[in-house]
Design an enzyme around this catalytic site. Structure first.
Site, PDB file in Angstrom:
ATOM      1  N   LYS A 210      72.829  40.715  72.896  1.00  0.00           N
ATOM      2  CA  LYS A 210      74.228  40.355  72.671  1.00  0.00           C
ATOM      3  C   LYS A 210      74.435  39.711  71.291  1.00  0.00           C
ATOM      4  O   LYS A 210      75.368  40.066  70.559  1.00  0.00           O
ATOM      5  CB  LYS A 210      74.684  39.395  73.779  1.00  0.00           C
ATOM      6  CG  LYS A 210      76.012  38.739  73.541  1.00  0.00           C
ATOM      7  CD  LYS A 210      77.163  39.715  73.530  1.00  0.00           C
ATOM      8  CE  LYS A 210      78.460  38.984  73.212  1.00  0.00           C
ATOM      9  NZ  LYS A 210      79.616  39.839  73.232  1.00  0.00           N
ATOM     10  N   CYS A 266      82.739  33.415  70.441  1.00  0.00           N
ATOM     11  CA  CYS A 266      81.435  34.098  70.421  1.00  0.00           C
ATOM     12  C   CYS A 266      80.928  34.423  69.014  1.00  0.00           C
ATOM     13  O   CYS A 266      79.884  33.922  68.616  1.00  0.00           O
ATOM     14  CB  CYS A 266      81.505  35.377  71.250  1.00  0.00           C
ATOM     15  SG  CYS A 266      81.622  35.046  73.016  1.00  0.00           S
TER      16      CYS A 266
END
Ligand SMILES: NC(=O)c1ccc[n+]([C@@H]2O[C@H](COP(=O)([O-])OP(=O)(O)OC[C@H]3O[C@@H](n4cnc5c(N)ncnc54)[C@H](O)[C@@H]3O)[C@@H](O)[C@H]2O)c1
Length: 451
Positions: A210, A266
């Site tokens: 990720k 993020c």
């Protein structure tokens, strides 16, 4: 339907969406969070954040009785697969990830874990965390209890969280045993039946997946923003340039939008945590490359503030500015590290009277003394000497420049997301400015031709 009893620790953007998706697939899901307000809302089927389609998915799960929420970790009793979805923000004053919520969740969960439970990390963490987690769980559970850690990173995009959860591009199963993989396959059997590609890998690669995706995306945005700076200096058109690049099958059109840069909960923190962890592992080139990506991104915010200040004749104090957008991206109410909010706040800090309108994120700004929030575009723009489009909401792209022109004091707009049709706005008497498109845009001769 094949049903697994599952717990989800941490019910924020990621965890709540994941829990509701699991319930849709027929599993029995207990969501646990330390935030009682959030748990209360979720338990009543009320979405605590804006995410298209989430409210319906949540209500469906709660109404089915398969989806429950609690602040009491004992609610995980009976579950044998446990997803860790807690936040992993940036450390205060350092680039690394703050894993305190993850460790706290594991400490609380460990006494509740049954024999042979599977603990699945979904939060984004520095590589090596899963191994530490396995050690900690071994310490906290009876000998030979057989609890195994797996990593199943999540790639959902805010604004598309439901569709990304129900139809992901791929599933990454980071497991240390065939048994753990088989259990994850059972959890995701619906997606496997739908043909979603699966990559089985080791724990470390799964942990990296990720953050690496976010490193690629963030880099791409900063590269485009550097191209935009060059376009501006060379009087070229970044809109056309990205169109040309996007048609190259090796490059593609996604994530090629120049503007005020990336933000959110993020990308920025994942970029920094990745760089920090790479440094710990002795890979110094990561910091060199990603430090530049980060700097370019921050610079875009400053450039927007500089442009706005220039358009206010260098005297922002007391001037009325409309900021359209506060969320870090469209279709989300998330204001974490939002470039839009950063620009609005910086202008307010130098004395501008900034009125903000965002279709969903405005409620998060109540109580702020530096920014005024408004419920409509028109009231935010009323009497504005400068209008800034800072989040790419579709309703901003669709604004009628003629009608809005009668509301503002001066028809000057900065398109921070390149969503406005400059020809349309110019014809309505506006001066349109955009990073990467010269100043103002379109140039007078182009505007005449288009008109
Ligand atoms: N938001 C996204 O788009 C997205 C996408 C992919 C991955 N991620 C990753 O997922 C993780 C969560 O992100 P998010 O955006 O959902 O964060 P968030 O802040 O929205 O949610 C985190 C939740 O964890 C809860 N929490 C904190 N400590 C806890 C504990 N000890 N026990 C139970 N709950 C606890 C918080 O109260 C909060 O509700 C992060 O690692 C993030 O990087 C997020």
């Amino acid at each position: 339907m094949f049903s697994v009893r599952i717990s989800v620790l941490g019910t924020g953007y990621l965890g709540a969406t994941h829990a509701a998706a699991l319930a849709r697939w027929g599993h029995i899901v207990s969501g646990v969070d330390v935030d009682p307000h959030r748990v209360d809302l979720l338990s009543r089927g009320v979405a605590p954040f804006h995410e298209p389609g989430f409210a319906d998915l949540l209500r469906e799960g709660v109404a089915s009785g398969r989806l429950t929420f609690s602040t009491d970790v004992a609610a995980v009793d009976g579950a044998d697969v446990h997803f860790l979805c807690v936040g992993t923000p940036q450390l205060d004053g350092a680039d690394g990830a703050d894993l305190s919520a993850l460790w706290a969740a594991v400490e609380a969960l460990a006494p509740e874990l049954g024999r042979d439970a599977l603990v699945v990390g979904k939060s984004t963490v520095p590589v090596g965390t899963a191994a530490l987690l396995q050690e900690r769980i071994d310490d906290l559970t009876p000998p030979n209890h057989g609890v195994e850690v797996a990593w199943n990173p999540e790639f959902l995009r805010e604004g598309h969280a439901v569709e990304d959860s129900l139809r992901p591009d791929r599933l990454v199963l980071g497991t240390a045993s065939d048994a753990a993989e088989a259990r994850l396959r059972a959890v995701y059997c619906r997606l496997l039946a739908d043909g979603v590609p699966v990559v089985r890998t080791d724990l470390q690669t799964a942990e990296l997946a990720k953050a690496s995706a976010n490193v690629m995306l963030a880099s791409r945005i900063s590269v485009v923003n550097v191209l935009a700076q060059v376009c501006e200096a060379a009087n070229a058109d970044i809109g056309r340039l990205t169109e040309i690049l996007g048609l190259d099958s090796r490059i593609g059109p996604q994530y090629l939008s120049p503007g005020i840069g990336f933000g959110g909960g993020c990308l920025p923190k994942d970029l920094r945590a990745f760089s920090s962890r790479a440094g710990e592992l002795g890979v110094d080139t990561a910091a060199q490359l990603l430090g530049a990506v980060d700097d370019v991104n921050t610079y875009q915010r400053q450039r927007t503030v500089d442009l706005a200040t220039r358009l206010l004749d260098g005297r922002p104090r007391g001037r009325r500015v409309a900021a359209l957008g506060a969320a870090f991206k469209a279709d989300s109410d998330d204001i974490r590290d939002s470039p839009a909010l950063s620009v609005a706040t910086s202008l307010a800090a130098v004395g501008a009277r900034v009125r903000v309108h965002d279709p969903e994120a405005g409620r998060h700004l109540s109580g702020r003394s530096d920014l005024e929030t408004r419920d409509t575009v028109e009231s935010a723009c009323d009497g504005a000497e400068l209008t800034l489009v800072l989040t790419e909401w579709a309703q901003f792209a669709a604004l009628d420049p003629v009608a809005l022109g009668s509301v503002v004091a001066r028809r000057v707009v900065v398109d921070g997301r390149l969503v406005l049709d400059p020809h349309r706005w110019t014809r309505a008497g506006w001066t349109v400015h955009a990073l990467g498109r010269g100043d103002p845009w379109p140039p007078a001769d182009t505007a005449r031709r288009a008109g």
